[in-house]
Design a protein around this motif. Structure first.
Motif, PDB file in Angstrom:
ATOM      1  N   GLN A 239       0.837  -1.196   0.000  1.00 19.36           N
ATOM      2  CA  GLN A 239       0.000   0.000   0.000  1.00 19.36           C
ATOM      3  C   GLN A 239       0.874   1.248   0.000  1.00 19.36           C
ATOM      4  N   ILE A 240       0.444   2.247  -0.770  1.00 14.38           N
ATOM      5  CA  ILE A 240       1.193   3.489  -0.904  1.00 14.38           C
ATOM      6  C   ILE A 240       0.490   4.594  -0.120  1.00 14.38           C
ATOM      7  N   LYS A 241       1.229   5.235   0.754  1.00 17.44           N
ATOM      8  CA  LYS A 241       0.723   6.390   1.492  1.00 17.44           C
ATOM      9  C   LYS A 241       1.519   7.608   1.057  1.00 17.44           C
ATOM     10  N   ALA A 242       1.068   8.264  -0.006  1.00 18.64           N
ATOM     11  CA  ALA A 242       1.797   9.408  -0.544  1.00 18.64           C
ATOM     12  C   ALA A 242       1.550  10.644   0.303  1.00 18.64           C
ATOM     13  N   THR A 243       2.560  11.510   0.358  1.00 20.24           N
ATOM     14  CA  THR A 243       2.420  12.757   1.110  1.00 20.24           C
ATOM     15  C   THR A 243       1.754  13.838   0.259  1.00 20.24           C
ATOM     16  N   THR A 244       1.599  13.563  -1.053  1.00 20.65           N
ATOM     17  CA  THR A 244       0.939  14.497  -1.957  1.00 20.65           C
ATOM     18  C   THR A 244      -0.475  14.019  -2.244  1.00 20.65           C
ATOM     19  N   GLY A 256      11.339  10.762  -1.393  1.00 22.62           N
ATOM     20  CA  GLY A 256      11.651   9.731  -0.415  1.00 22.62           C
ATOM     21  C   GLY A 256      10.761   9.743   0.808  1.00 22.62           C
ATOM     22  N   ASN A 257       9.679  10.528   0.789  1.00 17.15           N
ATOM     23  CA  ASN A 257       8.821  10.633   1.963  1.00 17.15           C
ATOM     24  C   ASN A 257       7.577   9.760   1.891  1.00 17.15           C
ATOM     25  N   THR A 258       7.357   9.107   0.756  1.00 13.82           N
ATOM     26  CA  THR A 258       6.180   8.268   0.616  1.00 13.82           C
ATOM     27  C   THR A 258       6.299   7.045   1.517  1.00 13.82           C
ATOM     28  N   GLU A 259       5.233   6.765   2.244  1.00  9.13           N
ATOM     29  CA  GLU A 259       5.230   5.620   3.144  1.00  9.13           C
ATOM     30  C   GLU A 259       4.693   4.403   2.410  1.00  9.13           C
ATOM     31  N   LEU A 260       5.412   3.295   2.505  1.00 11.07           N
ATOM     32  CA  LEU A 260       4.990   2.034   1.898  1.00 11.07           C
ATOM     33  C   LEU A 260       4.656   1.048   3.008  1.00 11.07           C
ATOM     34  N   LEU A 261       3.468   0.484   2.947  1.00  7.13           N
ATOM     35  CA  LEU A 261       3.040  -0.509   3.924  1.00  7.13           C
ATOM     36  C   LEU A 261       3.048  -1.871   3.250  1.00  7.13           C
ATOM     37  N   ILE A 262       4.020  -2.705   3.620  1.00  6.83           N
ATOM     38  CA  ILE A 262       4.181  -4.005   2.980  1.00  6.83           C
ATOM     39  C   ILE A 262       4.359  -5.064   4.062  1.00  6.83           C
ATOM     40  N   PRO A 263       3.496  -6.076   4.084  1.00 11.66           N
ATOM     41  CA  PRO A 263       2.315  -6.237   3.226  1.00 11.66           C
ATOM     42  C   PRO A 263       1.231  -5.219   3.562  1.00 11.66           C
TER      43      PRO A 263
END
Length: 355
Positions: A239-244, A256-263
């Motif tokens: 899952q992608i949690k973009a700051t934009t 480099g600030n985008t949060e990735l939730l894996i799995p």
């Protein structure tokens, strides 16, 4: 005996810099005891420059641009063709994203030259690059997706008001406006008003003659990686949690600030649905090697496929290798598997009769 592996990178598309980053990362992961790695840089002007065999990973992106071609090679495609004639490539890894690299054009050249290459073939590459054709194929496959409208530049110039009426009647704000044939979110804009919509279409037409407009979806962006030929397998979802407002070019490659939730924190039912849809999308395109499938998952767990990418980025921040790393397949092993899949598909094609 070492295999001769060609790396194609750079290119004329808006994703030139992404390609360079992908190429550098791949040179850092390859086994130099197993491969003679031949860099082939394609400039923004379309010149093909073959470098000397790499004996170690590229020290910098600049080295991949300026430290090759100093062995007297011609600065055109003949350098690549001569290299193939003198000592055929065992495989080529086309690390080219976007136009003239991911769209079936280079794949067609490699087919004509009868060289094994990593990734999807001509049909899957070209169909996967054109978001309109891709979505039309998804409709045939019965895949749930976001409502969309598309048109070409001349239609927009001649019938702007009619197209605006069609968009506002079929779609809802916010809308996302995209060039039909580009990746890495280049040229993509979010529009929340009619005025922003017109401006977004103008921006998109800078990159392509065909534009697609989609209804914005309130939900999570979740991606899944597909790997294989006739029997593809899928990774864990991410899952992608973009700051934009959306996962744009800067989010993917720069800030480099985008949060990735894996799995991804989604239910087993959603994962099952995504897995099925990703493989169906791969097969309806006649994919091979690799594909990254992108989805939206709403609060009530509706899954909509957004698009697939037939040659996703291979930078350290790229989702495709990260997803496989979290599935248990290390970066270097992933590259090895992709090369093996390329050779496997090539050997199968050699059994075909043409007369």
């Amino acid at each position: 005996m070492k295999k001769k592996l060609g790396l194609l990178y750079g290119g004329q598309s808006a994703e030139h810099e992404v390609s360079l980053s992908s190429a550098k990362a791949v040179t850092e992961a390859l086994n130099y005891d197993k491969y003679d790695i031949v860099p082939v840089f394609i400039t923004r002007q379309g010149e093909w420059i073959k470098g000397a065999v790499l004996t170690e990973p590229a020290k910098s992106i600049e080295a991949l641009q300026f430290n090759i071609g100093k062995d007297g090679q011609h600065h055109d495609i003949s350098s690549f063709l001569m290299a193939q004639k003198e000592q055929p490539f065992d495989a080529v890894f086309p690390l080219l994203h976007g136009t003239y690299g991911e769209d079936g054009t280079v794949q067609g050249l490699l087919e004509v030259l009868n060289i094994p290459y990593v990734g999807c073939g001509v049909l899957a590459s070209s169909a996967g690059m054109d978001k309109v054709v891709m979505k039309q194929l998804f409709e045939i496959a019965g895949l749930n997706q976001v409502p969309f409208v598309y048109f070409i530049r001349k239609e927009w110039q001649a019938n702007q008001q009619e197209l605006l009426d069609e968009m506002t009647s079929k779609l809802t704000f916010p809308m996302y406006v995209k060039p039909a044939n580009l990746g890495s979110s280049v040229g993509v804009s979010k529009a929340s008003t009619k005025e922003e919509l017109i401006e977004a279409v103008t921006v998109a037409f800078k990159y392509d003659r065909k534009v697609i407009v989609e209804t914005g979806v309130v939900g999570d962006e979740v991606e899944m990686a597909v790997l294989g030929n006739d029997e593809p397998k899928v990774s864990v979802p991410g899952q992608i949690k973009a700051t934009t407002d959306f996962y744009d070019y800067e989010s993917k490659y720069q800030d480099g600030n985008t949060e990735l939730l894996i799995p991804a924190p989604v239910s087993a039912e959603v994962i099952s649905t995504m897995s099925d849809m990703a493989i169906r999308a791969f097969k309806v395109l006649d994919g091979s090697g690799l594909v990254r499938a992108d989805f939206f998952v709403t609060a009530d767990e509706e899954v909509l496929i957004n698009e697939v990418n037939t040659l996703p980025g291979f930078t350290p921040m790229s989702m495709y290798p990260i997803l496989w790393g979290n599935t248990g397949l290390a970066y270097s092993d992933l590259i090895e598997e992709l090369i093996n899949l390329a050779i496997e598909r090539f050997e199968e094609k050699q059994q075909l009769h043409f007369k």
